[in-house]
Write an enzyme that holds these catalytic residues in place. Structure first.
Site, mmCIF file in Angstrom:
data_model
loop_
_atom_site.group_PDB
_atom_site.id
_atom_site.type_symbol
_atom_site.label_atom_id
_atom_site.label_comp_id
_atom_site.label_asym_id
_atom_site.label_seq_id
_atom_site.Cartn_x
_atom_site.Cartn_y
_atom_site.Cartn_z
ATOM 1 N N SER A 15 0.820 -1.223 0.000
ATOM 2 C CA SER A 15 0.000 0.000 0.000
ATOM 3 C C SER A 15 0.851 1.269 0.000
ATOM 4 O O SER A 15 0.616 2.186 -0.789
ATOM 5 C CB SER A 15 -0.909 0.000 1.227
ATOM 6 O OG SER A 15 -1.744 -1.130 1.195
ATOM 7 N N CYS A 43 -2.009 -5.967 2.441
ATOM 8 C CA CYS A 43 -3.434 -5.614 2.473
ATOM 9 C C CYS A 43 -4.211 -6.302 1.357
ATOM 10 O O CYS A 43 -5.237 -6.930 1.595
ATOM 11 C CB CYS A 43 -3.588 -4.097 2.379
ATOM 12 S SG CYS A 43 -5.306 -3.605 2.311
ATOM 13 N N CYS A 48 -6.161 -7.264 4.601
ATOM 14 C CA CYS A 48 -7.477 -6.598 4.674
ATOM 15 C C CYS A 48 -8.481 -7.106 3.651
ATOM 16 O O CYS A 48 -9.624 -7.408 3.997
ATOM 17 C CB CYS A 48 -7.342 -5.094 4.441
ATOM 18 S SG CYS A 48 -5.801 -4.356 4.925
ATOM 19 N N LYS A 51 -9.412 -10.946 3.804
ATOM 20 C CA LYS A 51 -10.030 -11.123 5.137
ATOM 21 C C LYS A 51 -11.454 -10.578 5.132
ATOM 22 O O LYS A 51 -12.390 -11.237 5.568
ATOM 23 C CB LYS A 51 -9.161 -10.421 6.188
ATOM 24 C CG LYS A 51 -9.632 -10.489 7.616
ATOM 25 C CD LYS A 51 -10.633 -9.442 8.030
ATOM 26 C CE LYS A 51 -10.301 -8.034 7.718
ATOM 27 N NZ LYS A 51 -9.248 -7.449 8.507
ATOM 28 N N TYR A 178 -6.090 -8.291 16.678
ATOM 29 C CA TYR A 178 -6.959 -8.118 15.506
ATOM 30 C C TYR A 178 -7.192 -9.444 14.786
ATOM 31 O O TYR A 178 -8.324 -9.856 14.562
ATOM 32 C CB TYR A 178 -6.285 -7.190 14.493
ATOM 33 C CG TYR A 178 -6.300 -5.733 14.805
ATOM 34 C CD1 TYR A 178 -7.280 -4.914 14.269
ATOM 35 C CD2 TYR A 178 -5.317 -5.155 15.591
ATOM 36 C CE1 TYR A 178 -7.282 -3.553 14.512
ATOM 37 C CE2 TYR A 178 -5.305 -3.796 15.839
ATOM 38 C CZ TYR A 178 -6.285 -2.996 15.295
ATOM 39 O OH TYR A 178 -6.288 -1.660 15.537
ATOM 40 N N GLU A 182 -10.642 -11.604 14.521
ATOM 41 C CA GLU A 182 -11.322 -11.612 13.218
ATOM 42 C C GLU A 182 -11.465 -13.050 12.701
ATOM 43 O O GLU A 182 -12.537 -13.455 12.245
ATOM 44 C CB GLU A 182 -10.556 -10.739 12.226
ATOM 45 C CG GLU A 182 -10.622 -9.270 12.625
ATOM 46 C CD GLU A 182 -9.922 -8.311 11.679
ATOM 47 O OE1 GLU A 182 -10.224 -7.124 11.728
ATOM 48 O OE2 GLU A 182 -9.057 -8.732 10.889
ATOM 49 N N HIS A 437 -33.851 8.329 11.507
ATOM 50 C CA HIS A 437 -34.599 7.243 12.133
ATOM 51 C C HIS A 437 -35.297 6.374 11.101
ATOM 52 O O HIS A 437 -35.834 6.901 10.137
ATOM 53 C CB HIS A 437 -35.634 7.858 13.082
ATOM 54 C CG HIS A 437 -36.372 6.853 13.879
ATOM 55 N ND1 HIS A 437 -35.793 6.154 14.921
ATOM 56 C CD2 HIS A 437 -37.655 6.404 13.787
ATOM 57 C CE1 HIS A 437 -36.697 5.330 15.442
ATOM 58 N NE2 HIS A 437 -37.822 5.453 14.768
ATOM 59 N N GLU A 442 -28.186 6.572 14.722
ATOM 60 C CA GLU A 442 -28.863 7.683 15.392
ATOM 61 C C GLU A 442 -28.544 7.712 16.884
ATOM 62 O O GLU A 442 -28.646 8.748 17.535
ATOM 63 C CB GLU A 442 -30.375 7.637 15.153
ATOM 64 C CG GLU A 442 -31.090 6.498 15.845
ATOM 65 C CD GLU A 442 -32.606 6.507 15.596
ATOM 66 O OE1 GLU A 442 -33.218 7.574 15.721
ATOM 67 O OE2 GLU A 442 -33.153 5.439 15.247
HETATM 68 P P1 NDP Z 1 -1.956 -7.653 17.462
HETATM 69 O O1 NDP Z 1 -0.856 -6.756 17.827
HETATM 70 O O2 NDP Z 1 -3.308 -7.094 17.209
HETATM 71 O O3 NDP Z 1 -2.141 -8.729 18.635
HETATM 72 C C1 NDP Z 1 -1.088 -9.555 18.994
HETATM 73 C C2 NDP Z 1 -1.568 -10.504 20.073
HETATM 74 O O4 NDP Z 1 -0.567 -11.473 20.281
HETATM 75 C C3 NDP Z 1 -1.816 -9.835 21.410
HETATM 76 O O5 NDP Z 1 -2.906 -10.463 22.024
HETATM 77 C C4 NDP Z 1 -0.522 -10.085 22.169
HETATM 78 O O6 NDP Z 1 -0.710 -10.188 23.536
HETATM 79 C C5 NDP Z 1 -0.119 -11.443 21.638
HETATM 80 N N1 NDP Z 1 1.327 -11.664 21.644
HETATM 81 C C6 NDP Z 1 2.286 -10.799 21.277
HETATM 82 N N2 NDP Z 1 3.506 -11.369 21.405
HETATM 83 C C7 NDP Z 1 3.297 -12.608 21.876
HETATM 84 C C8 NDP Z 1 4.163 -13.680 22.237
HETATM 85 N N3 NDP Z 1 5.479 -13.577 22.146
HETATM 86 N N4 NDP Z 1 3.601 -14.832 22.706
HETATM 87 C C9 NDP Z 1 2.268 -14.944 22.817
HETATM 88 N N5 NDP Z 1 1.401 -13.951 22.491
HETATM 89 C C10 NDP Z 1 1.916 -12.811 22.031
HETATM 90 O O7 NDP Z 1 -1.410 -8.518 16.254
HETATM 91 P P2 NDP Z 1 -2.096 -9.346 15.071
HETATM 92 O O8 NDP Z 1 -1.126 -10.407 14.732
HETATM 93 O O9 NDP Z 1 -3.494 -9.722 15.408
HETATM 94 O O10 NDP Z 1 -2.150 -8.284 13.888
HETATM 95 C C11 NDP Z 1 -0.952 -7.639 13.466
HETATM 96 C C12 NDP Z 1 -1.212 -6.213 13.080
HETATM 97 O O11 NDP Z 1 -1.886 -6.177 11.850
HETATM 98 C C13 NDP Z 1 -2.113 -5.473 14.068
HETATM 99 O O12 NDP Z 1 -1.380 -4.850 15.073
HETATM 100 C C14 NDP Z 1 -2.800 -4.473 13.190
HETATM 101 O O13 NDP Z 1 -2.074 -3.294 13.177
HETATM 102 C C15 NDP Z 1 -2.791 -5.116 11.818
HETATM 103 N N6 NDP Z 1 -4.137 -5.621 11.496
HETATM 104 C C16 NDP Z 1 -5.163 -4.739 11.404
HETATM 105 C C17 NDP Z 1 -6.431 -5.170 11.124
HETATM 106 C C18 NDP Z 1 -7.530 -4.175 11.047
HETATM 107 O O14 NDP Z 1 -7.252 -2.995 10.916
HETATM 108 N N7 NDP Z 1 -8.790 -4.586 11.144
HETATM 109 C C19 NDP Z 1 -6.724 -6.576 10.904
HETATM 110 C C20 NDP Z 1 -5.578 -7.434 11.047
HETATM 111 C C21 NDP Z 1 -4.339 -6.958 11.328
HETATM 112 P P3 NDP Z 1 -0.557 -8.926 24.511
HETATM 113 O O15 NDP Z 1 -1.838 -8.166 24.442
HETATM 114 O O16 NDP Z 1 -0.302 -9.557 25.819
HETATM 115 O O17 NDP Z 1 0.617 -8.149 24.000
#
Ligand code: NDP
Length: 448
Positions: A15, A43, A48, A51, A178, A182, A437, A442
């Site tokens: 992108s 993406c 995106c 998905k 995320y 999802e 409405h 709303e």
């Molecule tokens: P996220 O950052 O959303 O979530 C990562 C998850 O993995 C968290 O729950 C985190 O836990 C956990 N985690 C991180 N490190 C470890 C580890 N070493 N061992 C075990 N668990 C771990 O990442 P995603 O992979 O879901 O998505 C990547 C990125 O892609 C997102 O940050 C987002 O920016 C983008 N994305 C956006 C979407 C959208 O806009 N709708 C859709 C999909 C992706 P903890 O909370 O404890 O850190």
């Protein structure tokens, strides 16, 4: 005419890279872009777009059931994963073609190969060809991060999930962010047994707590299971090809697929950046200033590789700002305040601005308004699923500083409402707007 082969060499046609290439070329720059995978990047190819199409496909499971309450005689329907998968993948291929065409139309040279940086103004292609450019833009995005544990090679990531041969009957999803939420929604709607396994005790860190709790509660009602505080110990492949997932603090879980969604890391490995003098942060992200410029003045970076906000529209804005500033004589920086975001879970979440907790920490006095309601359509469908809208208001100024929503079409509604938050409108401005409405949106102008 400069002595360089190109005015701009972009690494990565995702992108950010595509936008920067096209805009720089339209400003008259001679541009080449190298892409080792497919034009379109995460993406379009494995994020995106496919998905969202799966989310649409999955939602039919509920729509078909609900339709009966609206008078339709719907027979028991069968879902065909391969058909949806192939349709989605051919749409991705169509879009890839369009991205390629856009670059061609702007006379951008597309090199379908890996490129690495060998100097401040020099790149090397996989076949050894060296090319020079006055400026280099690194737009290589991110890559799924898979924690190391015995058997982690049996896991798939969001890169592979779109290509599954068959729908897994039982899926374990690692992570609570995320992608985990999802895909939990997607697989659950398709009829898979889904278990989300999280190392901590919260999903979707960064989102408003009440909204996250609502998603958790609805997801559990829909049959998705959660295991919290359960780091992975190991994965064993069984003789029948299935997996046994061993966790700390929990019983093992049998699964047909393990999807790891534990974040994404900047894609800088082996790119030659450090040798060229480009500073990276501890996660490997290219450190850039407000103008997307790295520690080497001729090398810039935009998008996920800089690990600022990992969202497509942000990468696009950064690519545009870079090209306009450097090649268009129009200095532009990206404003990162009030970036809206969405989680395409079932139901989806939309959010912009500060959560209640952030606002309390930063502003002190805040007013919170919520609407907790059952969408009209859900009532008739007998679906006991409540939406929650939350508005965070700065008590001193009446300004709306945050909107957080979960419910049908929340991202669609939130995008429009984000304009008001970005513009700094007040609660009184929302109140002065007459309701449309009947709609769910709303609720935003009726909050008491
Ligand atoms: P996220 O950052 O959303 O979530 C990562 C998850 O993995 C968290 O729950 C985190 O836990 C956990 N985690 C991180 N490190 C470890 C580890 N070493 N061992 C075990 N668990 C771990 O990442 P995603 O992979 O879901 O998505 C990547 C990125 O892609 C997102 O940050 C987002 O920016 C983008 N994305 C956006 C979407 C959208 O806009 N709708 C859709 C999909 C992706 P903890 O909370 O404890 O850190």
């Amino acid at each position: 005419m400069s002595d360089f082969d190109y005015d701009l060499f972009v690494i990565g046609a995702g992108s950010g890279g595509v936008r920067a290439s096209r805009v720089a070329a339209s400003h008259g720059a001679r541009v080449a872009v190298a892409e080792e995978h497919r034009v379109g990047g995460t993406c379009v190819i494995r994020g995106c777009v496919p998905k969202k199409l799966l989310v649409y496909g999955a939602h039919f499971a509920e729509d078909l059931k609900d339709a009966r309450h609206f008078g339709w005689d719907v027979p028991d329907c069968h879902f065909d994963w391969q058909r949806l998968r192939d349709n989605v993948l051919s749409e991705v291929t169509r879009l890839e073609g369009l991205y390629g065409q856009t670059l061609d139309n702007h006379k951008v040279t597309v090199l379908k190969t890996r490129a690495t940086v060998v100097g401040p103004q020099k790149v090397r292609l996989a076949d050894g060809t060296e090319l020079t450019a006055e400026r280099i833009l690194v737009a290589t995005g991110g890559w799924p991060f898979v924690p190391e544990f015995p058997g982690s090679e049996h896991a798939i990531t969001s890169n592979e999930v779109f290509h599954l041969d068959s729908l897994p009957k039982r899926v374990v999803i690692a992570g609570g962010g995320y992608i985990a939420n999802e895909f939990a929604g997607i697989f659950n709607e398709f009829g898979s047994k889904v278990t989300i396994v999280n190392r901590g005790d919260a999903i979707l860190r960064g989102y408003d707590e009440q909204i996250r709790d609502r998603l958790l509660q609805i997801s559990m009602t829909k049959g998705i299971e959660f295991r919290f505080n359960a780091p992975f110990k190991s994965i064993e492949k069984q003789d029948d090809g299935s997996l046994m997932v061993h966790l700390e603090n929990c019983d093992p879980i049998a699964a047909d697929a393990l999807l790891v969604a534990t974040g994404r890391v900047p894609n800088t490995k082996g790119l030659g950046l450090e040798a060229a003098g480009v500073e990276l942060d501890k996660d490997g992200a290219v450190k850039v200033d407000d103008n997307n410029q790295s520690s080497v003045p001729s090398i810039y970076a935009v998008g996920d590789v800089t690990n600022r906000i990992q969202l497509t529209p942000v990468a696009i804005r950064e690519g545009q700002a870079f090209a306009d500033s450097v090649f268009g004589g129009k200095p532009t920086t990206v404003d990162y305040a009030n970036v809206p975001s969405a989680v395409f879970s079932h139901p989806p979440i939309g959010a912009v601005g500060m959560t209640e907790a952030e606002a309390r920490n930063k502003l002190g006095a805040v007013r919170i308004y919520t609407s907790d309601f059952r969408a009209m359509k859900n009532v008739l469908a007998g679906r006991n699923e409540r939406a929650l809208y939350k508005m965070v208001v700065n008590a001193a100024t009446d300004q709306v500083v945050g909107l957080h929503m979960i419910g049908p079409d929340a991202p669609e509604i939130l995008q429009a409402a984000a304009v008001a938050v970005k513009a700094g409108l007040t609660k009184a401005d929302f109140d002065a707007t007459i309701a449309l409405h009947p709609s769910m949106a709303e609720e935003l102008v009726l909050l008491k």
